[in-house]
Design a protein around this motif. Structure first.
Motif, PDB file in Angstrom:
ATOM      1  N   SER A 262       0.840  -1.199   0.000  1.00 37.85           N
ATOM      2  CA  SER A 262       0.000   0.000   0.000  1.00 37.85           C
ATOM      3  C   SER A 262       0.874   1.246   0.000  1.00 37.85           C
ATOM      4  O   SER A 262       2.042   1.215   0.408  1.00 37.85           O
ATOM      5  CB  SER A 262      -0.910   0.001   1.224  1.00 37.85           C
ATOM      6  OG  SER A 262      -0.143   0.032   2.419  1.00 37.85           O
ATOM      7  N   ALA A 263       0.294   2.371  -0.428  1.00 37.35           N
ATOM      8  CA  ALA A 263       1.043   3.618  -0.497  1.00 37.35           C
ATOM      9  C   ALA A 263       1.565   4.037   0.871  1.00 37.35           C
ATOM     10  O   ALA A 263       2.663   4.589   0.989  1.00 37.35           O
ATOM     11  CB  ALA A 263       0.159   4.712  -1.091  1.00 37.35           C
ATOM     12  N   SER A 264       0.797   3.768   1.921  1.00 42.49           N
ATOM     13  CA  SER A 264       1.198   4.191   3.266  1.00 42.49           C
ATOM     14  C   SER A 264       2.429   3.450   3.776  1.00 42.49           C
ATOM     15  O   SER A 264       3.105   3.917   4.692  1.00 42.49           O
ATOM     16  CB  SER A 264       0.036   3.987   4.243  1.00 42.49           C
ATOM     17  OG  SER A 264      -0.295   2.604   4.349  1.00 42.49           O
ATOM     18  N   LYS A 265       2.729   2.302   3.177  1.00 43.46           N
ATOM     19  CA  LYS A 265       3.867   1.503   3.618  1.00 43.46           C
ATOM     20  C   LYS A 265       5.028   1.539   2.632  1.00 43.46           C
ATOM     21  O   LYS A 265       6.045   0.879   2.848  1.00 43.46           O
ATOM     22  CB  LYS A 265       3.430   0.052   3.839  1.00 43.46           C
ATOM     23  CG  LYS A 265       2.353  -0.098   4.908  1.00 43.46           C
ATOM     24  CD  LYS A 265       1.840  -1.525   4.978  1.00 43.46           C
ATOM     25  CE  LYS A 265       0.726  -1.659   6.005  1.00 43.46           C
ATOM     26  NZ  LYS A 265       0.138  -3.013   6.012  1.00 43.46           N
ATOM     27  N   ALA A 266       4.881   2.304   1.561  1.00 50.64           N
ATOM     28  CA  ALA A 266       5.879   2.286   0.490  1.00 50.64           C
ATOM     29  C   ALA A 266       7.265   2.701   0.974  1.00 50.64           C
ATOM     30  O   ALA A 266       8.279   2.077   0.621  1.00 50.64           O
ATOM     31  CB  ALA A 266       5.425   3.192  -0.648  1.00 50.64           C
ATOM     32  N   ALA A 267       7.335   3.757   1.786  1.00 48.40           N
ATOM     33  CA  ALA A 267       8.644   4.235   2.251  1.00 48.40           C
ATOM     34  C   ALA A 267       9.349   3.182   3.086  1.00 48.40           C
ATOM     35  O   ALA A 267      10.563   2.971   2.941  1.00 48.40           O
ATOM     36  CB  ALA A 267       8.462   5.524   3.058  1.00 48.40           C
ATOM     37  N   ALA A 268       8.603   2.511   3.949  1.00 47.30           N
ATOM     38  CA  ALA A 268       9.197   1.464   4.785  1.00 47.30           C
ATOM     39  C   ALA A 268       9.690   0.301   3.937  1.00 47.30           C
ATOM     40  O   ALA A 268      10.756  -0.287   4.217  1.00 47.30           O
ATOM     41  CB  ALA A 268       8.187   0.973   5.815  1.00 47.30           C
ATOM     42  N   ILE A 269       8.955  -0.036   2.880  1.00 48.78           N
ATOM     43  CA  ILE A 269       9.355  -1.149   2.023  1.00 48.78           C
ATOM     44  C   ILE A 269      10.572  -0.783   1.191  1.00 48.78           C
ATOM     45  O   ILE A 269      11.461  -1.612   0.966  1.00 48.78           O
ATOM     46  CB  ILE A 269       8.171  -1.574   1.124  1.00 48.78           C
ATOM     47  CG1 ILE A 269       7.002  -2.048   1.984  1.00 48.78           C
ATOM     48  CG2 ILE A 269       8.590  -2.666   0.151  1.00 48.78           C
ATOM     49  CD1 ILE A 269       7.344  -3.104   3.003  1.00 48.78           C
ATOM     50  N   MET A 270      10.649   0.452   0.741  1.00 49.17           N
ATOM     51  CA  MET A 270      11.856   0.903   0.039  1.00 49.17           C
ATOM     52  C   MET A 270      13.068   0.854   0.968  1.00 49.17           C
ATOM     53  O   MET A 270      14.166   0.477   0.553  1.00 49.17           O
ATOM     54  CB  MET A 270      11.654   2.314  -0.496  1.00 49.17           C
ATOM     55  CG  MET A 270      10.638   2.426  -1.623  1.00 49.17           C
ATOM     56  SD  MET A 270      11.155   1.624  -3.163  1.00 49.17           S
ATOM     57  CE  MET A 270      12.411   2.792  -3.725  1.00 49.17           C
ATOM     58  N   ALA A 271      12.857   1.209   2.224  1.00 52.96           N
ATOM     59  CA  ALA A 271      13.957   1.177   3.192  1.00 52.96           C
ATOM     60  C   ALA A 271      14.452  -0.241   3.441  1.00 52.96           C
ATOM     61  O   ALA A 271      15.629  -0.449   3.776  1.00 52.96           O
ATOM     62  CB  ALA A 271      13.511   1.822   4.506  1.00 52.96           C
ATOM     63  N   LEU A 272      13.564  -1.238   3.266  1.00 57.92           N
ATOM     64  CA  LEU A 272      13.966  -2.637   3.426  1.00 57.92           C
ATOM     65  C   LEU A 272      14.825  -3.127   2.258  1.00 57.92           C
ATOM     66  O   LEU A 272      15.486  -4.147   2.366  1.00 57.92           O
ATOM     67  CB  LEU A 272      12.733  -3.528   3.544  1.00 57.92           C
ATOM     68  CG  LEU A 272      12.038  -3.605   4.901  1.00 57.92           C
ATOM     69  CD1 LEU A 272      10.763  -4.435   4.790  1.00 57.92           C
ATOM     70  CD2 LEU A 272      12.971  -4.198   5.955  1.00 57.92           C
ATOM     71  N   GLY A 273      14.768  -2.406   1.125  1.00 54.32           N
ATOM     72  CA  GLY A 273      15.612  -2.795   0.002  1.00 54.32           C
ATOM     73  C   GLY A 273      14.915  -2.939  -1.332  1.00 54.32           C
ATOM     74  O   GLY A 273      15.558  -3.284  -2.334  1.00 54.32           O
ATOM     75  N   ALA A 274      13.599  -2.689  -1.390  1.00 52.57           N
ATOM     76  CA  ALA A 274      12.904  -2.766  -2.667  1.00 52.57           C
ATOM     77  C   ALA A 274      13.403  -1.665  -3.601  1.00 52.57           C
ATOM     78  O   ALA A 274      13.702  -0.555  -3.167  1.00 52.57           O
ATOM     79  CB  ALA A 274      11.398  -2.645  -2.468  1.00 52.57           C
ATOM     80  N   HIS A 275      13.492  -1.974  -4.897  1.00 54.81           N
ATOM     81  CA  HIS A 275      13.907  -0.991  -5.886  1.00 54.81           C
ATOM     82  C   HIS A 275      12.716  -0.204  -6.445  1.00 54.81           C
ATOM     83  O   HIS A 275      12.885   0.924  -6.919  1.00 54.81           O
ATOM     84  CB  HIS A 275      14.614  -1.686  -7.053  1.00 54.81           C
ATOM     85  CG  HIS A 275      15.892  -2.358  -6.672  1.00 54.81           C
ATOM     86  ND1 HIS A 275      15.943  -3.676  -6.244  1.00 54.81           N
ATOM     87  CD2 HIS A 275      17.160  -1.902  -6.639  1.00 54.81           C
ATOM     88  CE1 HIS A 275      17.200  -3.999  -5.979  1.00 54.81           C
ATOM     89  NE2 HIS A 275      17.955  -2.950  -6.206  1.00 54.81           N
ATOM     90  N   ARG A 276      11.530  -0.816  -6.405  1.00 54.77           N
ATOM     91  CA  ARG A 276      10.355  -0.205  -7.020  1.00 54.77           C
ATOM     92  C   ARG A 276       9.104  -0.697  -6.300  1.00 54.77           C
ATOM     93  O   ARG A 276       9.065  -1.845  -5.852  1.00 54.77           O
ATOM     94  CB  ARG A 276      10.301  -0.576  -8.501  1.00 54.77           C
ATOM     95  CG  ARG A 276       9.142   0.026  -9.283  1.00 54.77           C
ATOM     96  CD  ARG A 276       9.195  -0.441 -10.735  1.00 54.77           C
ATOM     97  NE  ARG A 276       8.022  -0.018 -11.479  1.00 54.77           N
ATOM     98  CZ  ARG A 276       7.717  -0.437 -12.707  1.00 54.77           C
ATOM     99  NH1 ARG A 276       8.534  -1.287 -13.317  1.00 54.77           N
ATOM    100  NH2 ARG A 276       6.636  -0.011 -13.318  1.00 54.77           N
TER     101      ARG A 276
END
Length: 368
Positions: free
Chosen positions: A225-239
């Motif tokens: 979800s958009a609300s969790k996007a920043a946290a998921i990017m911080a975990l290492g996702a590229h996109r």
């Protein structure tokens, strides 16, 4: 065993259904390790989909919806004969809990006393009880009692000492979620330079899959979800791809080497369409729904491979322990609850308002 309590605190699952089927008790007899087993004082136990799905009876073939659609009242009716993950009837009461971190406090016959005091995690897919036959296993906390208790027992050969500085809550986040994710990557043979699409990226398995795919050198597209996007990017996702978006429209056809699908549901067919020729689709969950409308021509004309991922080779868990001890991964613990708050923890799990893992801790005082 003489210095240990005779009874303990534990949560009994008394049948399939809602949260009322969970009974927090302080009079449960202490388990005794049989030959080849060890007794573990539980330090922490993770919360997982499989615990909730089993309680609800969601694995029954009569259920056609996702976990959240079933609701806390449970499915009515369900078929008790196939309502566990293995398709065999559950035995009640059952102490659930697929994730366990703790210390060995007693050993059964044939197990060295040198193991006393080891801080350990328990392999969640147990092969000892089925003589290590291929594609057979017991889930810890399903076919046998698990970690929602002060003490539990398990086969010594599938209880792994871990040397690290992590907290018990962090170690308890590893067995189910990380072994599921590593098994998907292992089965699909993900390698450096490949593009991997991961669903359910904010959950325990999804967040583990991001770290483990990055460890292999893969490029990660994560669905959340958009609300969790920043946290998921911080975990290492590229996109990031929004979980509400059509992945075929956003990612495009024939763009992805591997799909790791933990969610299932109506978008699974579109995820498969994102695969390149020769791509691999690994599935280990269907919380958004078990039924999809799939054009089989996509599978055979594009030479795709489909992996159903439950059974795990021994190397999967052994690799995880080595990653921990080499400090190559680190779980994200969102919240820790006392075991007495298991109902609150499971409801929060279903609400999906967190990133990472939810963990339970039993009382540490001994009941005698």
């Amino acid at each position: 065993m003489d210095t240990l309590p005779t009874h303990m605190v534990a949560v009994h699952l008394t049948g399939h259904g809602g949260l009322e089927k969970l009974e927090y008790r302080d009079d449960v007899p202490l388990p005794r390790p049989a030959a080849g087993e060890v007794l573990i004082r539980v330090g922490a136990a993770g919360v997982n989909n499989t615990d909730i799905n089993t309680r609800l009876g969601w694995y029954s073939k009569v259920v056609k919806e996702g976990t959240n659609s079933v609701g806390e009242a449970g499915t009515n009716p369900i078929n008790d004969d196939d309502a566990s993950w293995s398709g065999t009837p559950m035995t009640f009461p059952r102490i659930q809990g697929a994730d366990c971190c703790g210390r060995i406090v007693a050993v059964g016959d044939g197990v060295s006393s040198a193991r006393l005091g080891d801080r350990v995690i328990v392999k969640n897919m147990l092969r000892s009880y089925v003589a290590h036959r291929p594609y057979e296993c017991w889930t810890f906390g399903s076919e046998c009692d698990g970690a929602f208790a002060q003490y539990t027992k398990a086969p010594a050969r599938e209880v792994y000492p871990v040397i690290c500085s992590w907290s018990d809550a962090e170690l308890a986040s590893i067995p189910c979620a990380y072994s599921t994710a590593e098994n998907m990557l292992h089965r699909a043979n993900v390698s450096a330079g490949e593009t991997v699409l991961i669903t359910g990226a904010s959950g325990g398995v999804g967040s583990a899959a991001i770290q483990l795919a990055r460890r292999r050198g893969a490029e990660v597209i994560a669905t959340t979800s958009a609300s969790k996007a920043a946290a998921i990017m911080a975990l290492g996702a590229h996109r990031i791809v929004s979980r509400d978006a059509d992945p075929l429209e956003v990612v495009g056809p024939r763009q992805v080497d591997v799909v790791l699908d933990i969610v299932g549901g109506e978008m699974s067919a579109q995820r498969i369409e994102t695969l390149k020729a020769g791509g691999r689709y690994a599935v280990a969950g269907a919380i958004a729904g078990p039924l999809i409308n799939l054009d089989l021509r996509v599978i055979y004309l594009r030479d795709l491979t489909v992996f159903g991922c439950t059974f795990q080779e021994d190397a999967v868990f052994e690799n995880l322990v080595s990653y921990i001890e080499r400090d190559e991964i680190r779980p994200l613990v969102s919240q820790v609850y006392p075991l007495s708050s298991i109902s609150e923890a499971q409801q929060d799990f279903l609400n999906k308002g967190f990133v990472g893992k939810l963990v339970l801790t039993p009382p540490q005082e001994q009941n005698r």
